[in-house]
Design a protein around this motif. Structure first.
Motif, short mmCIF file in Angstrom:
data_model
loop_
_atom_site.label_atom_id
_atom_site.label_comp_id
_atom_site.label_asym_id
_atom_site.label_seq_id
_atom_site.Cartn_x
_atom_site.Cartn_y
_atom_site.Cartn_z
N PHE A 24 -74.47 -36.44 -76.34
CA PHE A 24 -75.25 -37.60 -75.91
C PHE A 24 -76.50 -37.20 -75.13
O PHE A 24 -77.08 -38.02 -74.43
CB PHE A 24 -74.36 -38.52 -75.06
CG PHE A 24 -73.13 -38.98 -75.78
CD1 PHE A 24 -73.19 -39.98 -76.73
CD2 PHE A 24 -71.91 -38.38 -75.52
CE1 PHE A 24 -72.05 -40.39 -77.41
CE2 PHE A 24 -70.76 -38.79 -76.19
CZ PHE A 24 -70.83 -39.80 -77.14
N GLY A 53 -70.99 -34.66 -72.96
CA GLY A 53 -72.15 -35.46 -72.61
C GLY A 53 -73.45 -34.76 -72.95
O GLY A 53 -74.40 -35.37 -73.47
N GLU A 75 -77.16 -35.70 -72.45
CA GLU A 75 -77.23 -35.83 -71.01
C GLU A 75 -77.74 -34.52 -70.41
O GLU A 75 -77.48 -33.44 -70.95
CB GLU A 75 -75.85 -36.17 -70.43
CG GLU A 75 -75.33 -37.53 -70.89
CD GLU A 75 -73.96 -37.84 -70.34
OE1 GLU A 75 -73.40 -36.99 -69.60
OE2 GLU A 75 -73.42 -38.92 -70.64
N THR A 112 -65.86 -33.01 -70.14
CA THR A 112 -66.61 -34.26 -70.12
C THR A 112 -68.11 -34.00 -70.03
O THR A 112 -68.92 -34.63 -70.72
CB THR A 112 -66.17 -35.14 -68.93
OG1 THR A 112 -64.76 -35.38 -69.02
CG2 THR A 112 -66.91 -36.46 -68.93
N ALA A 113 -68.48 -33.06 -69.17
CA ALA A 113 -69.90 -32.73 -69.01
C ALA A 113 -70.47 -32.11 -70.29
O ALA A 113 -71.57 -32.45 -70.72
CB ALA A 113 -70.08 -31.77 -67.84
N THR A 168 -62.85 -40.54 -72.42
CA THR A 168 -63.78 -41.06 -71.42
C THR A 168 -65.04 -41.61 -72.08
O THR A 168 -65.49 -42.73 -71.78
CB THR A 168 -64.16 -39.96 -70.41
OG1 THR A 168 -62.97 -39.48 -69.77
CG2 THR A 168 -65.12 -40.49 -69.36
N HIS A 169 -65.63 -40.83 -72.98
CA HIS A 169 -66.86 -41.27 -73.65
C HIS A 169 -66.58 -42.43 -74.62
O HIS A 169 -67.40 -43.34 -74.75
CB HIS A 169 -67.49 -40.09 -74.38
CG HIS A 169 -68.11 -39.09 -73.47
ND1 HIS A 169 -69.28 -39.31 -72.79
CD2 HIS A 169 -67.71 -37.84 -73.10
CE1 HIS A 169 -69.59 -38.25 -72.05
NE2 HIS A 169 -68.65 -37.34 -72.22
N ARG A 220 -66.11 -45.74 -72.61
CA ARG A 220 -67.37 -46.27 -72.09
C ARG A 220 -68.17 -47.00 -73.16
O ARG A 220 -69.03 -47.82 -72.85
CB ARG A 220 -68.20 -45.12 -71.49
CG ARG A 220 -67.57 -44.52 -70.24
CD ARG A 220 -68.21 -43.21 -69.86
NE ARG A 220 -69.58 -43.38 -69.42
CZ ARG A 220 -70.37 -42.36 -69.06
NH1 ARG A 220 -69.89 -41.12 -69.09
NH2 ARG A 220 -71.60 -42.58 -68.67
N ARG A 221 -67.88 -46.72 -74.43
CA ARG A 221 -68.62 -47.34 -75.54
C ARG A 221 -67.79 -48.38 -76.29
O ARG A 221 -68.25 -48.93 -77.28
CB ARG A 221 -69.10 -46.25 -76.51
CG ARG A 221 -70.20 -45.40 -75.91
CD ARG A 221 -70.36 -44.06 -76.58
NE ARG A 221 -71.49 -43.34 -76.01
CZ ARG A 221 -71.46 -42.68 -74.86
NH1 ARG A 221 -70.34 -42.64 -74.15
NH2 ARG A 221 -72.53 -42.06 -74.40
#
Length: 301
Positions: free
Chosen positions: A127, A123, A129, A119-120, A178-179, A182-183
């Protein structure tokens, strides 16, 4: 004064509910790993368990997906496909197949740790992050915990190579879900309902093509999977985790997942008779700590 006291009590109650929801979720996730591992000793195959896992939530949440439709307006098909694959049928088949040949302790570490790491990374790469120092330390601890298992496996050939492939692949799918979620603009209940019904339909097709042994399986085994897969993992964990996120926030609620590898390790030894050594215990603790730090719970911001 009385108004302030009421507000504080209300906040305290909400926090208590949040902590309870987080603890219940972690216990269910650990139990899911143990129940799935146990199913390897029965005649129930991954398709059979998948029918149970998604059939019950699909039925219980039918009013939700009947209202949204199987293809809800405003949700891109690519996001919906990513969600169904990442938290539904494809994810389930990968994890169940891997857990059937992987001790519960190792499965909890490889899956739970890889989820946070994947996940990290998505991101950061997808994205832009930027994790802070404490989160970087957490990700490094996750890698260290998995490395301990890998070294032990190579030394004693205790784990099949597929475990180090299928479970991280499943973790990447979950991170993608997960990503995507969220969208998507969907609520947690709407997303759960759509994932359940689409995954159930996919498993029906798989059962038609490859067959199913549910009809000849002992009622006791079916009952265990109905409880652990359908009712607990499929319904209760979804609601409990939603309460935790609502009351505590996503970061603090996610930090509780750090307990899952430890509980899976303990449960594997106590309930399934798996051999647990210093390496497994160390890997569980290090990975659990890494998952907690990677959520940002110890960060300044």
């Amino acid at each position: 004064m009385s108004a302030v006291t009421f507000t504080n009590n209300e906040k305290s109650t909400s926090t208590t509910v949040g902590y309870a929801g987080a603890v219940v979720t972690v216990l269910i996730w650990a139990a899911w790993i143990l129940a799935t591992r146990h199913s390897a000793t029965t005649q129930l195959g991954t398709i059979d368990i998948g029918l149970i896992r998604y059939g019950i939530p699909a039925l219980a949440l039918a009013p939700v997906w009947l209202k949204t439709g199987l293809l809800p307006k405003g949700v891109p098909i690519a996001l919906l496909v990513t969600m169904v694959a990442g938290a539904g049928a494809v994810f389930f088949q990968l994890t169940t197949s891997a857990i059937h040949s992987t001790p519960a302790s190792a499965a909890g570490i490889l899956l739970g740790g890889s989820m946070s790491l994947a996940t990290a990374l998505i991101g950061v790469i997808g994205f832009q992050e930027r994790p802070d120092v404490m989160r970087v330390f957490g990700l490094a601890a996750i890698v260290a915990g998995v490395a301990i298992l890998l070294v032990r496996s190579l030394a004693g050939a205790s784990l099949p190579g597929s475990s180090f492939v299928l479970l991280p692949m499943a973790a990447v799918l979950w991170a993608s879900y997960t990503h995507a979620f969220r969208r998507s603009g969907l609520t947690a209940v709407q997303a759960s309902a759509l994932i359940a019904v689409w995954s159930f339909l996919i498993h029906i097709v798989l059962a038609i093509v490859f067959g199913t042994s549910i009809a000849s399986a002992p009622l006791g085994e079916i009952g265990l999977q109905v409880l652990s897969q359908g009712l607990l993992s499929g319904l209760a964990a979804t609601v409990a985790y939603g309460l935790a996120v609502h009351a505590l926030g996503g970061t603090q609620a996610a930090a509780f997942t750090a307990i899952t590898p430890v509980l899976a390790t303990i449960g594997g030894g106590m309930l399934l008779g798996e051999e647990i050594g210093i390496a497994e215990i160390a890997a569980a603790i290090i990975t659990g700590l890494g998952v907690a730090l990677s959520t940002g719970i110890a960060s300044r911001r």
